[in-house]
Design an enzyme around this catalytic site. Sequence first.
Site, short mmCIF file in Angstrom:
data_model
loop_
_atom_site.label_atom_id
_atom_site.label_comp_id
_atom_site.label_asym_id
_atom_site.label_seq_id
_atom_site.Cartn_x
_atom_site.Cartn_y
_atom_site.Cartn_z
N HIS B 49 -4.89 -19.11 40.34
CA HIS B 49 -3.54 -19.25 40.86
C HIS B 49 -3.17 -20.71 41.07
O HIS B 49 -4.03 -21.54 41.37
CB HIS B 49 -3.42 -18.52 42.20
CG HIS B 49 -3.70 -17.06 42.10
ND1 HIS B 49 -2.79 -16.17 41.59
CD2 HIS B 49 -4.79 -16.34 42.44
CE1 HIS B 49 -3.31 -14.95 41.62
NE2 HIS B 49 -4.52 -15.01 42.13
N ARG B 310 -12.01 -5.21 46.43
CA ARG B 310 -12.25 -6.52 47.04
C ARG B 310 -12.37 -6.36 48.55
O ARG B 310 -11.79 -5.46 49.14
CB ARG B 310 -11.13 -7.51 46.70
CG ARG B 310 -9.78 -7.11 47.24
CD ARG B 310 -8.84 -6.83 46.08
NE ARG B 310 -7.48 -6.63 46.54
CZ ARG B 310 -6.64 -5.78 45.98
NH1 ARG B 310 -7.00 -5.07 44.93
NH2 ARG B 310 -5.41 -5.66 46.44
#
Lengths: 419, 472
Positions: B49, B310
Amino acid sequence: MRNFELIVIGGGSAGLAAAIEARKQGIEDILVLEKESELGGILNQCIHNGFGLHSLKKEYSGPAYAQVYIDEFNQLKIPVYLNTTVIELSADRQVTFMSPEWGVETIQAKAIILAMGCRERTRGAVSIPGNRCTGVWTAGTAQKYLNIEGYLVGKRIFILGSGDIGLIMARRLTLAGAEVVGVAELMPYSNGLTRNLVQCLYDYDIPLYLSTTITAIHGKERVERITLTQVDEARQPIPSTSREIEVDTVLLSIGLIPENTLSTQAGIELDQRTKGAVVDQHYATQNEGYFACGNVLHVHDLVDYVSQEGQAAGRSAADYIKSGNGEGRQLSTQAGENVSYVVPQKLILSATPELIQIKFRVRSVMKETEVILRDQQGILQKIAKSHLAPAEMEMMYLSPKLLQQAQGSIIVEVREKHE
Amino acid sequence: MKDILIIGAGIVGSSIAYACSKKELDVVLLEKNIEAMDEVSSANSGIVHAGYDPEEGTLKAKLNLRGSRLYPNLCRELKVGYLNCGAFIVATSEEETEILETLRLKAVQRDIPYEILTKEEALQQEPNLTDQVLSVLSFPSTAVVTPWEVGHAMIETAILNQVEFIADSEVLEVLKIEGGFRIITAKNRFEAKMVINASGLCGDKVARLNRIDYPNVLSYRRGEYDVFDRSFKGFIDHVIYPVPTVLGKGVLALVTVEGNIMIGPNSEVTDTPYDTQTTAEGLASVSQRINKTMKNLPVGAIIRQFAGVRPVPITKDFIIEEDTPNWINVIGIESPGLASAPAIAEMVMNDFIQPKFQANERVDYHDRNAPIKIMESDPLTRSALIKENPKYGKMVCLCEQVSEQEIVDCIHRPDGARSVKGVKKRVRPGSGRCQGGFCEPEIVKILARELKIDLSEVVYDTINSTMLKRKG
């Protein structure tokens, strides 16, 4: 760059027949490219009988049927590169291959016959949710493990799809000592040949669950259970019918897809219905010098017709090499009511009187029918046929004289006859 | 006694091991599974990102930004793929255009390059965007990597530089001893002065092995994805985001280094973190919600679904702490974990490792050699390679064009493949349109031959995942 008159991509049943016929028609300069270490293609792992009933008038196993053609191929001394993979194909017939023995090379062909066969539809393509543990295979891969390598993929097996490969494997695995718990089929009828239903399921008391599908596969390090769910008329799962069955293996026999990745790269026009090339009755594609036959053109159910198609393509390629493209008015064929596809998609009307063979499949099981050939103006031909099924490819013979009058598209449709 | 023992060889543990390998440190990296990079790190969006998204003042914000800037060089050193594809955040309403403005301001504040595109400009660059697009906030510095490629390359390089890597080593017990810790696994015991807990999904449980009253700080979320065949490479060139909401970044359209397009993830709370199943509802949610930003998706070209879980930290930020002297927890690493990984390693090195060890640079440090990828070589090199080693000319995986020797190579390199999935992750067989239908038997045979085991002993992914049984 080395030049060849004819390159055949694939040395399975279609490629073998095509190369043999081309040689018999006088083409000397042929090269067959085969990715496996031996000729024969998928037949090599089809150790069951049933091959050659129509064409050789005798029942062979897959490898024995292949051997008939391989023997003739070798007798004719047709060159072949084994362990050789085509990695690139161009619109102007340049073939790049890779091989441990021959390295990487690009060669030029005057004509190319596509005979790459097909691959199996996978779990991912139909999105069966659940865990992605081991224990899930397409039926053909399980067949390879068992018949070529000598290993069973599991002990307690469920099969999704009652196509021929699934049925054959149901029997094969049972004979090898596994327990085949059942076969589920999405449609309300089986897609396999009737003789396979009898000889592979009924004879072994293996239950067939129609209008049923697998809606989930679960397991941690291995498949542990599946969720079996019935479907409605629109083939949508009916959640209240879901039940779990404990198995350690799932085999998928949910369809074959012609392997046309190279064809797409070469810009060959494909038919969205067949997923194979658009061809005329000479098995010539719409692209100069390219021919297609066998499962890469459309999925067959009997190898006899694959060989026949290969032979026709071989002859056409030979004619093309010797005297170029034929002349004649072109008509298109179209799949009409109740027909899922028609091959060839194009018809070339020439002076010759030979009957034109067309092949088609119906969309659903039909009993007493009329197969109608028509164009925009009206009906050209009508034939009665009984017991049609999507699993069984149909053939028809059209007279060029009849077609001379036709305009535009020839539509093939099938209607149920009513009393 | 070792200097450092790292628990967990996901992207975080591998990054820390890699950073350590550049110094004169005696390090051991332990991995519970038989293959590294097999849990959170194996199933995510793969995005580095740009760093505009995390809340100001968080570790996430600081480390994402830093990581994003470290990645190009990192990938160059590791000789792995890095695709600077850029990102489009797509606004389809006036309200959403206003939210874009708040993101833009964050980007300005953090010196992150951006561009605002009109509907026309956006559609010109990405014709398959929804026709409802009003404006796009573009972030040219967003990139994608293949997480396991990065991780395996880091582990391999670390091994080449004296880091000991041991798989199939779940830590069962931790004891405090003079000068450090004794760490006990089923097959081994280690002593180390410092332990770095980078154990991902079981982060707080492993922390509890050190301090019995360590609280539960993790919950879990699962995300599901569809993967498209590589032949649709070019359908999009950027990562396409919807405008973020409180629920998260939303369902994305992703590009990958290899050329597969992906869509996903959804986000479902789960209390079974090791259950990475896909669900009918989850996949339906992905297919439905992607229409907010995309049109013309070639759904017939979907070849696979996957899901990843996650860990979600209760603090909503990375937990990087020295919990007791020389026990470092690096846990709760959710998005932007992959992007932050090199910066996380840098922080751990600067804040915890070097203050204690003051290690010198490793004098004989060297990078790994790039693995040979036969189809990426030019034709002359390809021919020469095949001449020297014919197995480079035997294509085993036709869909992804992988040769036999590349498979053999990936088994024998440091941190070599031990399973069918291990081969798949390293060199791609099984990742294509036939999903291993043709090539899996060959992979199994090659593994059996190279590892000198029977086909019935070859495992698919985990230690008990044998696949075949000898007939008769």
